[in-house]
Design a protein around this motif. Structure first.
Motif, PDB file in Angstrom:
ATOM      1  N   UNK A  19     145.669  14.332 -23.446  1.00  0.00           N
ATOM      2  CA  UNK A  19     145.939  13.790 -24.777  1.00  0.00           C
ATOM      3  C   UNK A  19     146.704  12.482 -24.747  1.00  0.00           C
ATOM      4  N   UNK A  20     147.351  12.155 -23.627  1.00  0.00           N
ATOM      5  CA  UNK A  20     148.108  10.897 -23.526  1.00  0.00           C
ATOM      6  C   UNK A  20     147.520   9.985 -22.452  1.00  0.00           C
ATOM      7  N   UNK A  21     147.300  10.520 -21.258  1.00  0.00           N
ATOM      8  CA  UNK A  21     146.756   9.720 -20.165  1.00  0.00           C
ATOM      9  C   UNK A  21     145.230   9.633 -20.212  1.00  0.00           C
ATOM     10  N   UNK A  22     144.609  10.462 -21.053  1.00  0.00           N
ATOM     11  CA  UNK A  22     143.152  10.466 -21.251  1.00  0.00           C
ATOM     12  C   UNK A  22     142.383  10.741 -19.960  1.00  0.00           C
ATOM     13  N   UNK A  23     142.878  11.697 -19.180  1.00  0.00           N
ATOM     14  CA  UNK A  23     142.181  12.150 -17.984  1.00  0.00           C
ATOM     15  C   UNK A  23     141.530  13.506 -18.268  1.00  0.00           C
ATOM     16  N   UNK A  24     140.464  13.815 -17.546  1.00  0.00           N
ATOM     17  CA  UNK A  24     139.802  15.101 -17.718  1.00  0.00           C
ATOM     18  C   UNK A  24     139.145  15.264 -19.071  1.00  0.00           C
ATOM     19  N   UNK A  25     138.582  14.183 -19.601  1.00  0.00           N
ATOM     20  CA  UNK A  25     137.976  14.251 -20.929  1.00  0.00           C
ATOM     21  C   UNK A  25     136.648  15.011 -20.944  1.00  0.00           C
ATOM     22  N   UNK A  26     135.919  14.998 -19.822  1.00  0.00           N
ATOM     23  CA  UNK A  26     134.622  15.692 -19.795  1.00  0.00           C
ATOM     24  C   UNK A  26     134.752  17.181 -20.096  1.00  0.00           C
ATOM     25  N   UNK A  27     135.626  17.922 -19.376  1.00  0.00           N
ATOM     26  CA  UNK A  27     135.783  19.337 -19.736  1.00  0.00           C
ATOM     27  C   UNK A  27     136.403  19.531 -21.106  1.00  0.00           C
ATOM     28  N   UNK A  28     137.222  18.563 -21.562  1.00  0.00           N
ATOM     29  CA  UNK A  28     137.821  18.669 -22.892  1.00  0.00           C
ATOM     30  C   UNK A  28     136.763  18.595 -23.986  1.00  0.00           C
ATOM     31  N   UNK A  29     135.632  17.998 -23.679  1.00  0.00           N
ATOM     32  CA  UNK A  29     134.535  17.905 -24.639  1.00  0.00           C
ATOM     33  C   UNK A  29     133.496  18.997 -24.417  1.00  0.00           C
ATOM     34  N   UNK A 146     139.570  23.424 -28.730  1.00  0.00           N
ATOM     35  CA  UNK A 146     138.669  24.563 -28.920  1.00  0.00           C
ATOM     36  C   UNK A 146     138.999  25.339 -30.191  1.00  0.00           C
ATOM     37  N   UNK A 147     140.287  25.471 -30.507  1.00  0.00           N
ATOM     38  CA  UNK A 147     140.675  26.184 -31.727  1.00  0.00           C
ATOM     39  C   UNK A 147     140.103  25.500 -32.954  1.00  0.00           C
ATOM     40  N   UNK A 170     130.763  24.666 -40.248  1.00  0.00           N
ATOM     41  CA  UNK A 170     130.381  23.281 -39.945  1.00  0.00           C
ATOM     42  C   UNK A 170     129.743  23.289 -38.555  1.00  0.00           C
ATOM     43  N   UNK A 171     128.429  23.412 -38.535  1.00  0.00           N
ATOM     44  CA  UNK A 171     127.710  23.611 -37.274  1.00  0.00           C
ATOM     45  C   UNK A 171     127.912  22.471 -36.280  1.00  0.00           C
ATOM     46  N   UNK A 172     128.109  21.254 -36.787  1.00  0.00           N
ATOM     47  CA  UNK A 172     128.226  20.106 -35.887  1.00  0.00           C
ATOM     48  C   UNK A 172     129.448  20.214 -34.983  1.00  0.00           C
ATOM     49  N   UNK A 173     130.466  21.013 -35.379  1.00  0.00           N
ATOM     50  CA  UNK A 173     131.667  21.137 -34.561  1.00  0.00           C
ATOM     51  C   UNK A 173     131.385  21.864 -33.257  1.00  0.00           C
ATOM     52  N   UNK A 174     130.303  22.618 -33.177  1.00  0.00           N
ATOM     53  CA  UNK A 174     129.930  23.292 -31.931  1.00  0.00           C
ATOM     54  C   UNK A 174     129.055  22.412 -31.055  1.00  0.00           C
ATOM     55  N   UNK A 175     128.741  21.214 -31.531  1.00  0.00           N
ATOM     56  CA  UNK A 175     127.885  20.286 -30.805  1.00  0.00           C
ATOM     57  C   UNK A 175     128.720  19.131 -30.260  1.00  0.00           C
ATOM     58  N   UNK A 176     128.147  18.319 -29.353  1.00  0.00           N
ATOM     59  CA  UNK A 176     128.921  17.221 -28.743  1.00  0.00           C
ATOM     60  C   UNK A 176     129.637  16.300 -29.739  1.00  0.00           C
ATOM     61  N   UNK A 177     129.017  15.871 -30.847  1.00  0.00           N
ATOM     62  CA  UNK A 177     129.764  15.017 -31.789  1.00  0.00           C
ATOM     63  C   UNK A 177     131.024  15.697 -32.323  1.00  0.00           C
ATOM     64  N   UNK A 178     130.946  17.014 -32.540  1.00  0.00           N
ATOM     65  CA  UNK A 178     132.121  17.740 -32.998  1.00  0.00           C
ATOM     66  C   UNK A 178     133.233  17.745 -31.979  1.00  0.00           C
ATOM     67  N   UNK A 181     135.054  14.456 -32.299  1.00  0.00           N
ATOM     68  CA  UNK A 181     135.849  14.449 -33.529  1.00  0.00           C
ATOM     69  C   UNK A 181     137.115  15.287 -33.362  1.00  0.00           C
ATOM     70  N   UNK A 182     136.963  16.507 -32.817  1.00  0.00           N
ATOM     71  CA  UNK A 182     138.120  17.384 -32.634  1.00  0.00           C
ATOM     72  C   UNK A 182     139.119  16.797 -31.642  1.00  0.00           C
ATOM     73  N   UNK A 183     138.611  16.243 -30.545  1.00  0.00           N
ATOM     74  CA  UNK A 183     139.507  15.649 -29.547  1.00  0.00           C
ATOM     75  C   UNK A 183     140.268  14.480 -30.144  1.00  0.00           C
ATOM     76  N   UNK A 184     139.596  13.661 -30.949  1.00  0.00           N
ATOM     77  CA  UNK A 184     140.261  12.531 -31.602  1.00  0.00           C
ATOM     78  C   UNK A 184     141.376  12.985 -32.524  1.00  0.00           C
ATOM     79  N   UNK A 185     141.128  14.042 -33.286  1.00  0.00           N
ATOM     80  CA  UNK A 185     142.155  14.565 -34.193  1.00  0.00           C
ATOM     81  C   UNK A 185     143.363  15.099 -33.423  1.00  0.00           C
TER      82      UNK A 185
END
Length: 203
Positions: A19-29, A146-147, A170-178, A181-185
């Motif tokens: 969330x700060x250093x922006x590492x490991x983003x692939x598994x976070x998505x 994930x929550x 909101x079905x899109x939240x289970x898809x890559x764009x979601x 969006x969730x990670x950004x929030x």
């Protein structure tokens, strides 16, 4: 604040690897469609981080600087293999759900960053704490993302119904764009908390 408490604060909040250093983003998505998947990925990564930091710190005086990256890779790969086999043996459903993302822990930037910047330069105890806190920060990031995704896409948390069935999903939240969006929030919320904490420290 003691050095240990500072390490915990840095690993979980101030220098959170995702969330700060922006590492490991692939598994976070990719591994945050459900909280169960996120918890499995986060705990596995934390265990590998802790183990690799301890081993690398223990062997740091024996590992030549010229081959340290190769040595890090071998150590991390061995631990990931053990973790993958344990998941397959005892948690087959989780192992199947996470699939290729467990072996890909080997190339997770967080592990190499902790190995290079901390474990290779510090003692075993401090390196163990560093690995544990970085893993906790990564786990917290995955759980938070994930929550948000599971709650909005299915109305559940850990597969337990939380929102009334009348609430639209909101079905899109289970898809890559979601995921983006969730990670950004979650990143925005983390930055707001950090700024508020810094403002209190300066008062």
């Amino acid at each position: 604040m003691t050095q240990t408490m500072r390490q915990f604060k840095n690993g979980i909040i101030d220098q959170n690897p995702t969330l700060v250093l922006l590492l490991g983003l692939c598994p976070a998505l990719a591994a945050t469609t459900t909280m169960m998947n996120a918890a499995g990925m986060g705990l596995t990564t934390m265990a590998v981080l802790l183990g690799s930091n301890i081993i690398i710190s223990s062997l740091r005086k024996l590992i030549p600087a010229k081959v340290r990256i190769a040595a890090f890779t071998v150590i991390i790969a061995a631990l990931v293999t053990v973790a993958d086999l344990l998941l397959q043996a005892y948690f087959p459903a989780l192992s199947e759900a996470l699939g290729i993302f467990i072996p890909l822990i080997v190339v997770n930037c967080i592990l190499f960053a902790q190995a290079e910047l901390f474990a290779y330069r510090n003692g075993v105890v401090r390196s163990a704490i560093d690995g544990l806190t970085a893993g906790m920060g990564f786990l917290a990031a995955l759980i938070a993302v994930a929550a948000l995704r599971e709650l909005l896409s299915a109305g559940t948390l850990f597969d337990f119904r939380v929102l009334p069935e009348a609430v639209p999903e909101i079905a899109v939240m289970a898809q890559p764009p979601g995921g983006f969006f969730a990670l950004g929030l979650v990143i925005a919320a983390t930055q707001a908390v950090r700024k508020r904490g810094k403002a209190r420290e300066t008062v």
